[in-house]
Design a protein around this motif. Structure first.
Motif, mmCIF file in Angstrom:
data_model
loop_
_atom_site.group_PDB
_atom_site.id
_atom_site.type_symbol
_atom_site.label_atom_id
_atom_site.label_comp_id
_atom_site.label_asym_id
_atom_site.label_seq_id
_atom_site.Cartn_x
_atom_site.Cartn_y
_atom_site.Cartn_z
ATOM 1 N N ALA A 20 22.951 34.215 27.293
ATOM 2 C CA ALA A 20 23.841 34.926 26.372
ATOM 3 C C ALA A 20 25.222 35.124 26.997
ATOM 4 O O ALA A 20 26.253 34.910 26.354
ATOM 5 N N ILE A 21 25.253 35.517 28.280
ATOM 6 C CA ILE A 21 26.537 35.718 28.962
ATOM 7 C C ILE A 21 27.250 34.388 29.143
ATOM 8 O O ILE A 21 28.477 34.293 28.996
ATOM 9 N N ALA A 22 26.497 33.339 29.451
ATOM 10 C CA ALA A 22 27.106 32.021 29.630
ATOM 11 C C ALA A 22 27.732 31.508 28.339
ATOM 12 O O ALA A 22 28.665 30.701 28.369
ATOM 13 N N SER A 23 27.234 31.972 27.206
ATOM 14 C CA SER A 23 27.774 31.516 25.921
ATOM 15 C C SER A 23 29.099 32.181 25.577
ATOM 16 O O SER A 23 29.787 31.749 24.645
ATOM 17 N N LEU A 24 29.455 33.236 26.305
ATOM 18 C CA LEU A 24 30.693 33.950 26.042
ATOM 19 C C LEU A 24 31.880 33.196 26.645
ATOM 20 O O LEU A 24 31.777 32.621 27.722
ATOM 21 N N ASP A 25 32.989 33.214 25.953
ATOM 22 C CA ASP A 25 34.209 32.567 26.458
ATOM 23 C C ASP A 25 35.079 33.617 27.115
ATOM 24 O O ASP A 25 35.714 34.426 26.455
ATOM 25 N N LEU A 26 35.087 33.616 28.450
ATOM 26 C CA LEU A 26 35.945 34.561 29.165
ATOM 27 C C LEU A 26 36.859 33.855 30.160
ATOM 28 O O LEU A 26 37.354 34.455 31.109
ATOM 29 N N GLU A 27 37.079 32.549 29.940
ATOM 30 C CA GLU A 27 37.946 31.794 30.845
ATOM 31 C C GLU A 27 39.405 31.966 30.439
ATOM 32 O O GLU A 27 39.782 31.680 29.307
ATOM 33 N N PRO A 28 40.249 32.410 31.362
ATOM 34 C CA PRO A 28 41.673 32.568 31.064
ATOM 35 C C PRO A 28 42.394 31.227 31.162
ATOM 36 O O PRO A 28 41.844 30.234 31.636
ATOM 37 N N GLU A 29 43.643 31.177 30.718
ATOM 38 C CA GLU A 29 44.442 29.971 30.846
ATOM 39 C C GLU A 29 44.884 29.802 32.294
ATOM 40 O O GLU A 29 45.026 30.770 33.041
ATOM 41 N N SER A 30 45.109 28.554 32.694
ATOM 42 C CA SER A 30 45.590 28.294 34.050
ATOM 43 C C SER A 30 47.041 28.754 34.174
ATOM 44 O O SER A 30 47.734 28.955 33.173
ATOM 45 N N GLU A 31 47.496 28.907 35.418
ATOM 46 C CA GLU A 31 48.852 29.351 35.676
ATOM 47 C C GLU A 31 49.366 28.674 36.942
ATOM 48 O O GLU A 31 48.599 28.064 37.686
ATOM 49 N N THR A 32 50.663 28.760 37.152
ATOM 50 C CA THR A 32 51.275 28.195 38.353
ATOM 51 C C THR A 32 51.728 29.330 39.251
ATOM 52 O O THR A 32 52.394 30.268 38.793
ATOM 53 N N VAL A 33 51.340 29.256 40.525
ATOM 54 C CA VAL A 33 51.710 30.301 41.482
ATOM 55 C C VAL A 33 52.384 29.667 42.689
ATOM 56 O O VAL A 33 52.183 28.487 42.991
ATOM 57 N N SER A 34 53.175 30.452 43.380
ATOM 58 C CA SER A 34 53.838 29.970 44.585
ATOM 59 C C SER A 34 52.806 29.765 45.683
ATOM 60 O O SER A 34 51.720 30.360 45.649
ATOM 61 N N LEU A 35 53.141 28.944 46.666
ATOM 62 C CA LEU A 35 52.204 28.629 47.732
ATOM 63 C C LEU A 35 51.800 29.879 48.498
ATOM 64 O O LEU A 35 50.645 30.032 48.898
ATOM 65 N N GLU A 36 52.750 30.804 48.697
ATOM 66 C CA GLU A 36 52.406 32.018 49.440
ATOM 67 C C GLU A 36 51.441 32.929 48.689
ATOM 68 O O GLU A 36 50.775 33.775 49.291
ATOM 69 N N ASP A 37 51.324 32.733 47.373
ATOM 70 C CA ASP A 37 50.387 33.530 46.573
ATOM 71 C C ASP A 37 49.130 32.754 46.201
ATOM 72 O O ASP A 37 48.315 33.220 45.405
ATOM 73 N N ALA A 38 48.949 31.570 46.780
ATOM 74 C CA ALA A 38 47.874 30.681 46.331
ATOM 75 C C ALA A 38 46.567 30.858 47.093
ATOM 76 O O ALA A 38 45.539 30.339 46.663
ATOM 77 N N ARG A 39 46.572 31.562 48.234
ATOM 78 C CA ARG A 39 45.342 31.698 49.013
ATOM 79 C C ARG A 39 44.256 32.367 48.177
ATOM 80 O O ARG A 39 44.477 33.374 47.525
ATOM 81 N N GLY A 40 43.070 31.767 48.196
ATOM 82 C CA GLY A 40 41.943 32.306 47.451
ATOM 83 C C GLY A 40 41.870 31.835 46.011
ATOM 84 O O GLY A 40 40.859 32.046 45.349
ATOM 85 N N ARG A 41 42.938 31.196 45.523
ATOM 86 C CA ARG A 41 42.919 30.710 44.147
ATOM 87 C C ARG A 41 42.234 29.348 44.082
ATOM 88 O O ARG A 41 41.948 28.717 45.093
ATOM 89 N N VAL A 42 42.012 28.866 42.868
ATOM 90 C CA VAL A 42 41.291 27.618 42.644
ATOM 91 C C VAL A 42 42.197 26.645 41.905
ATOM 92 O O VAL A 42 42.763 26.984 40.856
ATOM 93 N N LEU A 43 42.343 25.451 42.452
ATOM 94 C CA LEU A 43 43.211 24.456 41.830
ATOM 95 C C LEU A 43 42.729 24.099 40.421
ATOM 96 O O LEU A 43 41.538 23.866 40.212
ATOM 97 N N ALA A 44 43.653 24.039 39.494
ATOM 98 C CA ALA A 44 43.329 23.663 38.120
ATOM 99 C C ALA A 44 43.529 22.171 37.886
ATOM 100 O O ALA A 44 42.972 21.608 36.948
#
Length: 633
Positions: A20-44
């Motif tokens: 039931a939870i997997a059927s929910l759409d909770l994915e946000p849109e991708s965004e562009t961030v600066s390299l200094e703010d990119a640690r821990g993020r996931v490449l789109a």
């Protein structure tokens, strides 16, 4: 509004709650961030190298830059004596050119001067007293002690793929490529609403005599949301009044990708939250057969996903970690967490006898039974990509001579978030393959060339290998997919030297750039040279010797073309697709087959099945790459 009591009648099994939870759409849109703010993020998206690393041919050692042919036959008894015509230091543009019988003093890391195609270490030389001549006591081959542009990362090469978690290792690679900002998966915004008239925020006055308690759930769940890769947003407490609860939940649903509430989920006349969900959205599930955490809600609230957690803090956190945190991680593109050490078995034997402790970089791969295999990763201390390809280190004691195949080892992971790749492949560098890998999800692929790829496949370590050109021996593997690509000579736009084919390279004063001997493209070229020799009734080696630059070999598919583009050569071995991508001209020499060959013991791995399914649709991709054609399986 009068609340109607909702009884728990048929509790859903845990699997149904996950679904039931997997059927929910909770994915946000991708965004562009600066390299200094990119640690821990996931490449789109995939990041391809736009420059070579290093960006120039550089010396590996202190010594002398020279022409390799000027040292042929030199030894301790009969050194080659060269004229010393200048010097080049690191960080300085060379202002000298190396001619016949000449050499230039060069420092480690310095730019190789024009005319030089190799260098010799200072220990194998001796300067004359007047510093006008240098005696070279060894012969060197073209490329010796030179780190060519793009030998670490080559322009046009797949650097990082979508789904890659950006740690300090990947940030270092992106920095080396000059990347300033990166496209990343968005972080889901999670609204957190604690319900109940008895709750008080920490810091406010508590009246225990009224049955008040501090709000624990808002802060523990918020911390869990951050750990899972989401952005928590706390809302005011909602009492047990329907109108107030409706107002806060609707406000949260308009601003967040997921709304979490805690409390007011049991079948009590005063617990009305399920009625708000039914009135304003859709209730998918009410009650789960788990302990703790039976009173759980799953539904949709306007355009937002909704999950109702139990009121007791332990139950709320348990349900959150079990059911909700994985969904947040998936929406953020993050893997499941794991401990910082793993046990595995050596995939191959690794010898070591240097008499000192070794921290051996290793990669992880799962075999067909799900067991963790460990293999050494080592591209040299100067290679940035070694860090990206390794998952951790194995500490090898000084008195250990070798690690046996099948021996149990403990891997210290670079990060608790490190996971074995979904699939692990090796072999030929190919533009179409990069597109295929983008659709597999978290693969690891090492562009080591056809020859090395097949050798590693025979060792049983990788899941698959990619080979191009004719194979020199049979391989115990299952072909998952195949296509052909047009290969030949990449030349400047307009083909200013009017190059018609391979014979021009041998007969005319033209400079050529080749691929490494491990490349299948190099094998195709070698066969074409042999055919030309047969045609002319000449010796193959004579034709090879006549081609200026035949032994000057670069690693990746775009590297020779970029040498040509920079004016360093007249023609380079490459693909029609590369020529079109770089707006260059192309002289076709034929087609060669590219095959994806699977380790027969790994066919049943789930992601290998995904790879096979993607390869079944490869014909769609060939239509957008010049010179590519799909082949029947």
């Amino acid at each position: 509004m009068v609340a109607v009591r909702k009884e728990f009648r048929d509790l859903a099994p845990p699997e149904e709650a996950h679904e039931a939870i997997a059927s929910l759409d909770l994915e946000p849109e991708s965004e562009t961030v600066s390299l200094e703010d990119a640690r821990g993020r996931v490449l789109a998206e995939r990041i391809d190298a736009t420059i070579d690393v290093p960006g120039f041919d550089r010396a590996k050692l202190d010594g002398y830059a020279l022409r390799a042919k000027d040292t042929f036959g030199a030894d301790e008894a009969d050194p080659a004596v060269l004229d010393l015509v200048g010097e080049v230091h690191a960080g300085v543009e060379p202002d000298v050119e190396v001619g016949v019988g000449e050499c230039v003093e060069i420092s480690t890391g310095a730019v190789m001067p024009d005319g030089a195609d190799a260098m010799v270490m200072v220990e194998r030389t001796e300067e004359s007293d007047d510093r006008e001549h240098v005696s070279v006591y060894t012969s060197v081959a073209p490329g010796d002690s030179v780190m060519f542009a793009g030998s670490d990362v080559a322009a046009g090469e797949r650097a990082l793929g979508p789904g890659t978690r950006l740690t300090s290792r990947e940030i270092g690679l992106l920095s080396a490529l000059g990347v300033e900002a990166v496209p990343v998966e968005g972080k889901p915004v999670v609204g957190i609403v604690s319900t109940g008239d008895e709750l008080v925020r920490p810091g406010d006055e508590l009246h225990a005599e009224r049955g008040q308690i501090y709000d624990v759930n808002s802060y523990t769940v918020a911390a869990g949301v951050e750990e899972a890769g989401g952005v928590p947003k706390l809302y005011p407490h909602a009492g047990d009044d329907y109108d107030e609860m409706e107002r806060i939940l609707v406000e949260a649903s308009e601003e967040c990708d997921l709304v979490l509430s805690s409390g007011s989920t049991s079948a009590s006349a005063v617990d009305v939250i399920y009625q708000v969900i039914e009135d304003q959205g859709e209730l998918l599930l009410h009650g789960v057969a788990v302990k703790p955490g039976k009173p759980m809600l799953v539904g949709r609230l306007d355009d937002s996903a909704y999950v109702g957690l139990p009121g007791y803090p332990v139950s709320a956190l348990t349900i959150f970690r079990t059911f909700v945190a994985p969904a947040i991680r998936r929406a953020a593109g993050l893997p499941e967490p794991r401990t910082a050490t793993v046990e595995g078995t050596m995939a191959v034997q690794e010898r070591y006898a240097e008499g000192r402790m070794r921290l051996m970089p290793v990669g992880l791969v799962e075999d067909g039974d799900g067991n963790t295999l460990v293999y050494p990763v080592d591209k040299g201390s100067g290679a940035t990509t070694s860090l990206v390809e390794a998952d951790g280190v194995v500490e090898v004691p000084a008195d250990t001579e070798y690690l046996s195949e099948g021996e149990s080892v403990q891997v210290q992971l670079f990060s608790p978030d490190v996971r074995p790749p979904s699939v692990f492949g090796v072999g030929e560098d190919d533009p179409l393959l990069s597109r295929v890998l983008d659709r597999v999800g978290s693969p690891r692929y090492l562009s080591v060339g056809t020859r090395q790829g097949l050798r590693r496949l025979r060792s049983g370590v990788p899941d698959f290998a990619v080979a191009s050109g004719p194979l020199d021996r049979e391989v115990d593997a299952e072909r998952l997919g195949a296509w052909t690509r047009e290969w030949g000579l990449v030349v400047p736009d307009g083909n200013p030297k009017n190059i018609d084919g391979l014979a021009d390279l041998a007969d005319r004063d033209l400079r050529f750039v080749n691929r490494t001997t491990d490349s299948g493209l190099r094998t195709s070229l070698g066969n074409a040279v042999a055919d030309l020799a047969d045609e002319r009734g000449e010796d193959r080696h004579d034709i090879v010797s006549a081609i200026d630059g035949f032994d000057l070999s670069l690693r990746a598919h775009e590297s020779p073309a970029r040498k040509v583009l920079a004016g360093k050569a007249d023609a380079g071995l490459g693909l029609r697709a590369t020529a079109e991508n770089l707006d260059m001209d192309f002289v076709s020499l034929g087609e060669e087959q590219v095959q994806v060959l699977a380790n027969p013991d790994r066919i049943e791995k789930s992601r290998m099945q995904v790879l096979a399914a993607v390869l079944d649709t490869v014909a769609d991709e060939t239509t957008t790459l010049a010179g590519y054609r799909a082949r029947e399986q």
